[in-house]
Design a protein around this motif. Structure first.
Motif, short mmCIF file in Angstrom:
data_model
loop_
_atom_site.label_atom_id
_atom_site.label_comp_id
_atom_site.label_asym_id
_atom_site.label_seq_id
_atom_site.Cartn_x
_atom_site.Cartn_y
_atom_site.Cartn_z
N LEU A 229 0.83 -1.21 0.00
CA LEU A 229 0.00 0.00 0.00
C LEU A 229 0.86 1.26 0.00
O LEU A 229 0.50 2.26 -0.64
CB LEU A 229 -0.95 0.01 1.20
CG LEU A 229 -2.00 -1.10 1.27
CD1 LEU A 229 -3.04 -0.78 2.34
CD2 LEU A 229 -2.69 -1.33 -0.07
N ILE A 230 1.99 1.21 0.71
CA ILE A 230 2.88 2.38 0.74
C ILE A 230 3.53 2.58 -0.63
O ILE A 230 3.65 3.71 -1.12
CB ILE A 230 3.95 2.20 1.83
CG1 ILE A 230 3.29 2.01 3.21
CG2 ILE A 230 4.88 3.41 1.84
CD1 ILE A 230 2.35 3.13 3.62
N GLU A 231 3.94 1.48 -1.26
CA GLU A 231 4.51 1.58 -2.61
C GLU A 231 3.49 2.12 -3.60
O GLU A 231 3.81 2.95 -4.47
CB GLU A 231 5.00 0.20 -3.06
CG GLU A 231 6.22 -0.30 -2.30
CD GLU A 231 6.58 -1.73 -2.64
OE1 GLU A 231 5.80 -2.36 -3.41
OE2 GLU A 231 7.60 -2.23 -2.15
N ASN A 232 2.24 1.67 -3.47
CA ASN A 232 1.19 2.14 -4.37
C ASN A 232 0.86 3.61 -4.14
O ASN A 232 0.49 4.33 -5.08
CB ASN A 232 -0.07 1.29 -4.20
CG ASN A 232 0.11 -0.11 -4.76
OD1 ASN A 232 1.16 -0.44 -5.31
ND2 ASN A 232 -0.90 -0.94 -4.63
N ALA A 233 1.01 4.07 -2.90
CA ALA A 233 0.78 5.49 -2.60
C ALA A 233 1.79 6.35 -3.35
O ALA A 233 1.45 7.46 -3.80
CB ALA A 233 0.89 5.73 -1.09
N ALA A 234 2.99 5.85 -3.52
CA ALA A 234 4.02 6.60 -4.24
C ALA A 234 3.64 6.76 -5.72
O ALA A 234 3.90 7.80 -6.33
CB ALA A 234 5.38 5.91 -4.10
N ILE A 235 3.03 5.72 -6.30
CA ILE A 235 2.59 5.80 -7.70
C ILE A 235 1.55 6.89 -7.86
O ILE A 235 1.63 7.74 -8.75
CB ILE A 235 2.02 4.44 -8.16
CG1 ILE A 235 3.07 3.34 -8.07
CG2 ILE A 235 1.50 4.55 -9.60
CD1 ILE A 235 2.52 1.95 -8.33
N SER A 236 0.55 6.88 -6.98
CA SER A 236 -0.49 7.92 -7.03
C SER A 236 0.10 9.30 -6.78
O SER A 236 -0.32 10.28 -7.40
CB SER A 236 -1.57 7.62 -5.98
OG SER A 236 -2.27 6.43 -6.29
N GLY A 237 1.07 9.36 -5.89
CA GLY A 237 1.71 10.64 -5.57
C GLY A 237 2.41 11.25 -6.77
O GLY A 237 2.46 12.48 -6.91
N ARG A 238 2.96 10.41 -7.64
CA ARG A 238 3.60 10.92 -8.86
C ARG A 238 2.55 11.35 -9.89
O ARG A 238 2.67 12.42 -10.50
CB ARG A 238 4.50 9.84 -9.47
CG ARG A 238 5.74 9.52 -8.67
CD ARG A 238 6.74 8.72 -9.48
NE ARG A 238 6.20 7.43 -9.92
CZ ARG A 238 6.30 6.30 -9.21
NH1 ARG A 238 6.87 6.34 -8.01
NH2 ARG A 238 5.82 5.17 -9.68
N LEU A 239 1.55 10.51 -10.08
CA LEU A 239 0.58 10.77 -11.13
C LEU A 239 -0.31 11.99 -10.85
O LEU A 239 -0.79 12.63 -11.78
CB LEU A 239 -0.31 9.54 -11.32
CG LEU A 239 0.38 8.32 -11.96
CD1 LEU A 239 -0.55 7.12 -11.96
CD2 LEU A 239 0.82 8.65 -13.38
N VAL A 240 -0.51 12.31 -9.57
CA VAL A 240 -1.39 13.43 -9.24
C VAL A 240 -0.79 14.76 -9.70
O VAL A 240 -1.50 15.77 -9.81
CB VAL A 240 -1.68 13.47 -7.72
CG1 VAL A 240 -0.51 14.02 -6.93
CG2 VAL A 240 -2.96 14.27 -7.43
N LEU A 241 0.50 14.76 -10.04
CA LEU A 241 1.15 15.98 -10.51
C LEU A 241 1.01 16.18 -12.01
O LEU A 241 1.42 17.22 -12.54
CB LEU A 241 2.64 15.94 -10.15
CG LEU A 241 2.96 15.93 -8.66
CD1 LEU A 241 4.44 15.65 -8.44
CD2 LEU A 241 2.56 17.25 -8.01
N SER A 242 0.43 15.20 -12.72
CA SER A 242 0.31 15.32 -14.17
C SER A 242 -0.64 16.44 -14.57
O SER A 242 -1.57 16.78 -13.83
CB SER A 242 -0.18 14.00 -14.77
OG SER A 242 -1.54 13.78 -14.43
N GLU A 243 -0.39 17.00 -15.75
CA GLU A 243 -1.23 18.10 -16.23
C GLU A 243 -2.68 17.65 -16.39
O GLU A 243 -3.62 18.40 -16.05
CB GLU A 243 -0.70 18.62 -17.56
CG GLU A 243 -1.47 19.82 -18.11
CD GLU A 243 -0.91 20.33 -19.41
OE1 GLU A 243 -1.52 21.24 -19.99
OE2 GLU A 243 0.14 19.82 -19.85
N GLN A 244 -2.89 16.44 -16.90
CA GLN A 244 -4.24 15.93 -17.08
C GLN A 244 -5.00 15.86 -15.76
O GLN A 244 -6.16 16.28 -15.68
CB GLN A 244 -4.20 14.53 -17.70
CG GLN A 244 -5.58 13.90 -17.88
CD GLN A 244 -5.50 12.47 -18.40
OE1 GLN A 244 -4.43 11.97 -18.71
NE2 GLN A 244 -6.64 11.81 -18.49
N THR A 245 -4.33 15.40 -14.73
CA THR A 245 -4.97 15.29 -13.42
C THR A 245 -5.30 16.66 -12.86
O THR A 245 -6.40 16.87 -12.34
CB THR A 245 -4.06 14.52 -12.45
OG1 THR A 245 -3.87 13.20 -12.95
CG2 THR A 245 -4.70 14.44 -11.07
#
Length: 255
Positions: A229-245
């Motif tokens: 779950l902690i590793e997966n949180a890091a994935i979401s943490g990166r993607l939330v910075l995308s322009e689309q998001t």
């Protein structure tokens, strides 16, 4: 304790039943501070000898939980902040997993994103026909990475796929019941509350040690969550910075 931006959280304890209620003006969504407070509350109740069962509920009559706070997601400025925010959900689910007490859910309305994860992490769920659920993450340019293992455990791969690949589709209370996310569905809140009262009263007559041991048994084979779950949180943490998001969050916030 109540703060309009941070939300509210309070617990009452009577006859071995702890009733924990969370709330937020934005459809009972979760800013990080409220996630942390609820996590701490569950850990405390887990060790409280005056508590045998926890009933988790949210405020109001409409939304059960809208998931992550859009305001806080938009405020994320780097990967570390993003990871920290999504770790809030990870730590909450881990607290529910390790809790020694059964956590019963009272669900009176819609659940989105992290709210669906919260629902899936409950040990037994009562809901009304007003419940509908969806995982909207994919449409925001991210994905339900922290939530996925929790839903997978409860509902299976097919249900998880159906939810995350159709981020614009609401699933009904009876769909959720069929998939194992919800145990019982009622027409209205009154009938649901009567059902909960009878159910809890019956459970409280049981040996609390037996209840605690059954809780442990039903959560076997989830030890890997501590890292996953902690590793997966890091994935979401990166993607939330995308322009689309960012664009989608702004659009939804201004609706």
């Amino acid at each position: 304790m109540t703060d309009r931006q941070e939300g509210s959280l309070y617990t009452t304890i009577d006859k071995q039943l702890a009733i924990t209620t969370f709330g937020h003006p934005n459809a009972n969504s979760f800013p990080l501070e409220l996630l942390r407070r609820l996590t701490k509350e569950i850990d405390m109740l887990s060790e409280n000898k005056d508590v045998s069962i926890i009933l988790l509920r949210s405020e109001g009559d409409r939304a059960f939980c809208a998931g992550a706070s859009f305001d806080e997601l938009l405020a994320v400025s780097n990967e570390a902040e993003g990871k920290r925010f999504f770790e809030g959900f990870a730590h909450l689910f881990l607290a529910m997993r390790r809790c020694k007490k059964l956590i019963i859910g009272r669900v009176q309305g819609k659940a989105v994103g992290g709210g669906v994860g919260l629902l899936a992490a409950l040990d037994y769920v009562f809901a009304t026909e007003a419940l509908s659920i969806k995982l909207s993450e994919l449409s925001l340019g991210i994905g339900p990475f922290v939530i996925a293992p929790v839903i997978l455990r409860k509902a299976g791969q097919a249900a998880l796929n159906e939810l995350f690949m159709a981020p614009d589709q609401w699933k009904s209370a009876y769909w959720a019941q069929q998939k194992g996310l919800v145990a019982r569905v009622f027409e209205n809140n009154k009938d649901m509350d009567e059902g909960i009262e009878h159910f809890v009263t019956t459970l409280l007559k049981s040996n609390p040690i037996a209840l605690s041991e059954m809780k442990r048994v039903t959560w076997q084979h989830t030890g890997h969550w501590e890292e996953e779950l902690i590793e997966n949180a890091a994935i979401s943490g990166r993607l939330v910075l995308s322009e689309q998001t960012r664009l989608m969050l702004e659009k939804l916030k201004n609706k």
